[in-house]
Design a protein around this motif. Structure first.
Motif, PDB file in Angstrom:
ATOM      1  N   ILE A   1       0.575  16.076  -7.472  1.00 56.42           N
ATOM      2  CA  ILE A   1      -0.505  16.509  -7.990  1.00 56.42           C
ATOM      3  C   ILE A   1      -0.563  16.042  -9.572  1.00 56.42           C
ATOM      4  O   ILE A   1      -1.209  15.633  -9.889  1.00 56.42           O
ATOM      5  N   ARG A   2       0.997  15.942  -9.857  1.00 55.74           N
ATOM      6  CA  ARG A   2       1.005  15.360 -11.556  1.00 55.74           C
ATOM      7  C   ARG A   2       0.515  14.098 -11.471  1.00 55.74           C
ATOM      8  O   ARG A   2       0.226  13.497 -12.273  1.00 55.74           O
ATOM      9  N   LEU A   3       0.819  13.377 -10.220  1.00 52.96           N
ATOM     10  CA  LEU A   3       0.973  12.000 -10.355  1.00 52.96           C
ATOM     11  C   LEU A   3      -0.717  11.695 -10.232  1.00 52.96           C
ATOM     12  O   LEU A   3      -1.290  10.884 -10.911  1.00 52.96           O
ATOM     13  N   ARG A   4      -1.436  12.369  -9.220  1.00 52.56           N
ATOM     14  CA  ARG A   4      -2.890  12.489  -9.187  1.00 52.56           C
ATOM     15  C   ARG A   4      -3.632  12.660 -10.404  1.00 52.56           C
ATOM     16  O   ARG A   4      -4.483  11.955 -10.705  1.00 52.56           O
ATOM     17  N   ASP A   5      -3.221  13.672 -11.159  1.00 53.29           N
ATOM     18  CA  ASP A   5      -3.837  14.298 -12.269  1.00 53.29           C
ATOM     19  C   ASP A   5      -3.661  13.200 -13.388  1.00 53.29           C
ATOM     20  O   ASP A   5      -4.458  13.114 -14.372  1.00 53.29           O
ATOM     21  N   ALA A   6      -2.480  12.285 -13.455  1.00 50.39           N
ATOM     22  CA  ALA A   6      -2.368  11.129 -14.364  1.00 50.39           C
ATOM     23  C   ALA A   6      -3.121  10.090 -13.989  1.00 50.39           C
ATOM     24  O   ALA A   6      -2.979   9.174 -14.877  1.00 50.39           O
ATOM     25  N   GLY A   7      -3.841   9.987 -12.969  1.00 51.74           N
ATOM     26  CA  GLY A   7      -4.756   8.938 -12.801  1.00 51.74           C
ATOM     27  C   GLY A   7      -4.370   7.820 -11.654  1.00 51.74           C
ATOM     28  O   GLY A   7      -4.909   6.898 -11.535  1.00 51.74           O
ATOM     29  N   PHE A   8      -3.380   8.350 -10.674  1.00 54.13           N
ATOM     30  CA  PHE A   8      -2.982   7.576  -9.836  1.00 54.13           C
ATOM     31  C   PHE A   8      -3.839   7.781  -8.299  1.00 54.13           C
ATOM     32  O   PHE A   8      -3.757   9.092  -7.831  1.00 54.13           O
ATOM     33  N   ASP A   9      -4.075   6.866  -7.566  1.00 54.33           N
ATOM     34  CA  ASP A   9      -4.487   7.361  -6.049  1.00 54.33           C
ATOM     35  C   ASP A   9      -3.023   7.296  -5.161  1.00 54.33           C
ATOM     36  O   ASP A   9      -2.326   6.421  -5.519  1.00 54.33           O
ATOM     37  N   LEU A  10      -3.010   8.251  -4.389  1.00 56.15           N
ATOM     38  CA  LEU A  10      -1.784   8.456  -3.574  1.00 56.15           C
ATOM     39  C   LEU A  10      -2.071   8.033  -2.019  1.00 56.15           C
ATOM     40  O   LEU A  10      -2.767   8.481  -1.642  1.00 56.15           O
ATOM     41  N   VAL A  11      -1.107   7.077  -1.571  1.00 51.07           N
ATOM     42  CA  VAL A  11      -1.452   6.650   0.040  1.00 51.07           C
ATOM     43  C   VAL A  11      -0.243   6.952   0.528  1.00 51.07           C
ATOM     44  O   VAL A  11       0.972   6.400   0.346  1.00 51.07           O
ATOM     45  N   CYS A  12      -0.265   7.669   1.854  1.00 53.82           N
ATOM     46  CA  CYS A  12       1.144   7.596   2.512  1.00 53.82           C
ATOM     47  C   CYS A  12       1.075   6.529   3.535  1.00 53.82           C
ATOM     48  O   CYS A  12       0.105   6.176   4.334  1.00 53.82           O
ATOM     49  N   VAL A  13       2.177   5.951   3.225  1.00 54.92           N
ATOM     50  CA  VAL A  13       2.543   4.630   4.349  1.00 54.92           C
ATOM     51  C   VAL A  13       3.657   5.101   5.077  1.00 54.92           C
ATOM     52  O   VAL A  13       5.092   5.175   4.673  1.00 54.92           O
ATOM     53  N   SER A  14       3.756   5.367   6.382  1.00 52.80           N
ATOM     54  CA  SER A  14       4.606   6.029   7.109  1.00 52.80           C
ATOM     55  C   SER A  14       4.973   5.216   8.378  1.00 52.80           C
ATOM     56  O   SER A  14       3.951   4.770   8.943  1.00 52.80           O
ATOM     57  N   ALA A  15       6.131   5.169   8.682  1.00 50.48           N
ATOM     58  CA  ALA A  15       6.535   4.342  10.170  1.00 50.48           C
ATOM     59  C   ALA A  15       6.438   5.467  11.209  1.00 50.48           C
ATOM     60  O   ALA A  15       7.132   5.993  11.737  1.00 50.48           O
ATOM     61  N   VAL A  16       5.332   5.803  11.498  1.00 55.02           N
ATOM     62  CA  VAL A  16       4.840   6.712  12.735  1.00 55.02           C
ATOM     63  C   VAL A  16       3.855   6.038  13.551  1.00 55.02           C
ATOM     64  O   VAL A  16       3.248   5.059  13.276  1.00 55.02           O
ATOM     65  N   GLU A  17       3.881   6.389  14.828  1.00 57.09           N
ATOM     66  CA  GLU A  17       2.934   5.912  16.125  1.00 57.09           C
ATOM     67  C   GLU A  17       1.207   6.073  15.537  1.00 57.09           C
ATOM     68  O   GLU A  17       1.002   6.983  14.960  1.00 57.09           O
ATOM     69  N   GLU A  18       0.751   5.118  15.827  1.00 54.58           N
ATOM     70  CA  GLU A  18      -0.639   5.000  15.388  1.00 54.58           C
ATOM     71  C   GLU A  18      -1.289   6.457  15.955  1.00 54.58           C
ATOM     72  O   GLU A  18      -2.426   7.029  15.297  1.00 54.58           O
ATOM     73  N   LYS A  19      -0.938   6.714  17.189  1.00 50.62           N
ATOM     74  CA  LYS A  19      -1.513   7.956  17.807  1.00 50.62           C
ATOM     75  C   LYS A  19      -1.217   9.343  17.185  1.00 50.62           C
ATOM     76  O   LYS A  19      -1.960  10.262  17.307  1.00 50.62           O
ATOM     77  N   HIS A  20      -0.447   9.310  16.493  1.00 50.94           N
ATOM     78  CA  HIS A  20       0.139  10.404  15.556  1.00 50.94           C
ATOM     79  C   HIS A  20      -0.536  10.472  14.062  1.00 50.94           C
ATOM     80  O   HIS A  20      -0.363  11.171  13.403  1.00 50.94           O
ATOM     81  N   LYS A  21      -1.294   9.206  13.693  1.00 46.40           N
ATOM     82  CA  LYS A  21      -1.775   9.228  12.392  1.00 46.40           C
ATOM     83  C   LYS A  21      -2.527  10.371  11.757  1.00 46.40           C
ATOM     84  O   LYS A  21      -2.462  10.774  10.758  1.00 46.40           O
TER      85      LYS A  21
END
Length: 201
Positions: A82-102
């Protein structure tokens, strides 16, 4: 467009240790006691056995949509985001997880209160280069935060690579490859505080 910060999920945003313990309970009806609170890997953290054959297959069935959609947040991680978002950054999760669990992963993040609306699923293979490298090259974040040092291999050099060290016992986050990290932090909250102090918009 706002600058992007890419974040790993398990070990950075979400407490995989706790869900591993609950998955063991689902599979075998036993809630494991803690063996080593400073262990990096869950199999070393909990009083569990290494499995093979039918027992291993039984355990793996518990890593389903329910598992991937109900992992609790790491303490302080939601506030850090929330602090990073409020400071003006977009957050994206990049995760080594199977596509079916995305989709389950994204729902999990939303349910925990993370201000994250995008999950990029990647391979989890460790073949000399980070399986996240291609996704990060396409995404072009200004920073990437992960808790697994080998996943910093081969990512574009212009991306700030931040390593969350977390539990030290059995950790892969040691040795000469630490030079791949531009900064190292105890947790995501520590990264957010450090990042916002040095790189305000």
């Amino acid at each position: 467009m706002k600058p992007i910060i890419a974040l790993d999920a398990d070990g950075v945003l979400l407490d995989y240790h706790q869900s591993y313990r609950l998955a063991w309970h689902r599979a075998f009806g036993v809630l494991p006691a803690i063996r080593d609170p400073l262990a990096y890997w869950p199999i070393d953290r909990w009083e569990v056995q290494r499995l093979a054959g039918e027992k291993l297959d039984q355990f793996r069935t518990c890593f389903d949509q329910e598992f991937w959609s109900t992992i609790p947040a790491i303490s302080g991680a939601v506030d850090a985001c929330i602090r990073l978002r409020d400071a003006g950054f977009d957050l994206v999760c990049v995760s080594a997880v199977e596509e079916k669990h995305k989709s389950a992963r994204l729902q999990n993040l939303r349910d925990c209160g993370f201000p994250i609306e995008c999950v990029v699923a990647t391979d989890s293979a460790n073949s000399g280069m980070s399986p996240k490298a291609a996704a990060l090259k396409a995404l072009r974040p200004i920073a990437f935060v992960d808790d697994f040092l080998p996943y910093l291999r081969g990512i574009p050099s212009e991306i700030h690579a931040a390593l969350v060290l977390r539990e030290p016992n059995g950790s892969p986050n040691v040795g000469t490859e630490q030079k791949l990290a531009h900064s190292m932090h105890e947790d995501l909250a520590g990264f957010a505080t450090w990042w916002l102090a040095r790189a305000p918009l």
